[in-house]
Enzyme design. Structure first.
Site, mmCIF file in Angstrom:
data_model
loop_
_atom_site.group_PDB
_atom_site.id
_atom_site.type_symbol
_atom_site.label_atom_id
_atom_site.label_comp_id
_atom_site.label_asym_id
_atom_site.label_seq_id
_atom_site.Cartn_x
_atom_site.Cartn_y
_atom_site.Cartn_z
ATOM 1 N N ASN A 11 0.865 -1.183 0.000
ATOM 2 C CA ASN A 11 0.000 0.000 0.000
ATOM 3 C C ASN A 11 0.900 1.231 0.000
ATOM 4 O OD1 ASN A 11 -1.843 2.026 0.454
ATOM 5 N ND2 ASN A 11 -2.290 1.445 2.576
ATOM 6 N N LYS A 13 0.034 4.238 -0.279
ATOM 7 C CA LYS A 13 -0.643 5.432 0.252
ATOM 8 C C LYS A 13 -0.422 6.600 -0.719
ATOM 9 C CE LYS A 13 0.136 3.534 4.793
ATOM 10 N NZ LYS A 13 -0.039 3.702 6.200
ATOM 11 N N HIS A 97 -9.545 0.962 4.915
ATOM 12 C CA HIS A 97 -8.280 1.186 5.628
ATOM 13 C C HIS A 97 -8.556 2.137 6.792
ATOM 14 C CE1 HIS A 97 -4.213 2.483 6.485
ATOM 15 N NE2 HIS A 97 -3.781 1.444 5.789
ATOM 16 N N GLU A 99 -7.018 4.555 7.873
ATOM 17 C CA GLU A 99 -6.806 5.974 7.563
ATOM 18 C C GLU A 99 -8.040 6.566 6.882
ATOM 19 O OE1 GLU A 99 -3.073 5.627 5.478
ATOM 20 O OE2 GLU A 99 -2.103 4.999 7.340
ATOM 21 N N GLU A 167 -5.590 -5.163 10.641
ATOM 22 C CA GLU A 167 -4.623 -4.094 10.817
ATOM 23 C C GLU A 167 -4.931 -3.320 12.094
ATOM 24 O OE1 GLU A 167 -2.733 -3.101 6.858
ATOM 25 O OE2 GLU A 167 -4.356 -1.682 7.121
ATOM 26 N N GLY A 173 2.232 2.157 10.710
ATOM 27 C CA GLY A 173 3.200 3.236 10.581
ATOM 28 C C GLY A 173 3.891 3.617 11.874
ATOM 29 N N SER A 212 3.171 -2.232 10.338
ATOM 30 C CA SER A 212 4.617 -2.233 10.613
ATOM 31 C C SER A 212 5.313 -3.550 10.260
ATOM 32 C CB SER A 212 4.887 -1.846 12.075
ATOM 33 O OG SER A 212 4.445 -0.518 12.317
#
Ligand code: PEP
Length: 249
Positions: A11, A13, A97, A99, A167, A173, A212
């Protein structure tokens, strides 16, 4: 259940403008020289879908989008439909996701609607679920993930290819990862719900881990019981790192 062919998804991003094409080319060349048994997908920003697709043509790498709109077309400035993503070369799409759930207030119901649109357009949705740190600390991780899987994966998944990615929000991250036991525990919850809802389709759909993953921890994570692959953010931007993760599977 151990899955021998792992699904490894990068991904990117909102990255890839400088050097992304070159990294994709390097990855494609490496996988052409020394093929992998695993399935590899790169999800660049929508503007790069076609160019990355061309850059990796002839290699086993497939292309995915990072999101799509639930509607097939219309007055939705700035958005990309599943059909448009497919036309640009995507075979997969990441949905839900964290985010997007946090930054764009995406609900489970919206994620399910997007997944239906993706399936209708022939894309394989990779549906993300995961608890926040507060929820984990409160002992709610399994319940939250179960609820998200029930509400975000649409009934139509019974007859189509799809994947779920666990996730934990606090692992994305951050360099922090759950213990291998915690990963196994939540994967077992996801598998139980999928099998209960979809029978054999739910028993075989890949369940990825994301958060991560890097070249150092990939082998351990990818060999946890029930882990069918990885969704990789930061470490997918460099061909060498992503390749090491693909080879660790
Ligand atoms: C992600 O974006 O889905 C992700 C897992 O990111 P990272 O690997 O950088 O934690």
């Amino acid at each position: 259940m151990k899955q021998s062919v792992k699904l490894i998804v990068g991904n990117w991003k909102m990255n890839g403008a400088a050097g992304g094409l070159e990294q994709a080319r390097l990855l494609a060349e490496a996988l052409k020289d020394q093929p992998t048994a695993n399935q590899v997908v790169l999800c660049p920003p929508a503007t790069l879908l076609e160019r990355i697709g061309s850059a990796v043509a002839g290699s086993p790498i497939q292309i995915g989008a990072q999101d799509c709109r639930a509607e097939p077309s219309g007055a939705f400035t700035g958005c990309v439909s599943a059909e448009l993503a497919s036309e640009a070369g995507a075979a997969f799409v990441i949905l839900g996701h964290s985010e997007r759930r946090a930054g764009f207030s995406e609900s489970d119901e919206l994620v399910a609607a997007k997944a239906r649109a993706a399936l209708a357009a022939g894309l394989t949705p990779i549906i993300c679920v995961g608890e926040t740190l507060e929820q984990r600390d409160a002992g709610q991780a399994a319940d939250i993930v179960e609820r998200q899987v029930r509400a975000s994966v649409p009934d139509q998944a019974r007859t189509a290819a799809f994947a779920v990615s666990y996730e934990p929000v606090w692992a994305i991250g951050t360099g922090r990862t759950p213990t291998l036991d915690q990963i196994a525990e939540i994967h077992a919850v996801v598998r139980r719900v999928l099998a209960e809802r979809f029978g054999s389709a739910g028993e075989t759909a890949p369940i990825l881990y994301g958060g991560s993953v890097n070249p150092k921890n990939a082998a351990d994570i990818l060999h946890v019981e029930g882990v069918g692959g990885a969704l990789v953010g930061g470490a997918s931007l460099k061909a060498d790192d992503f390749l090491a993760i693909i080879r660790a599977a």
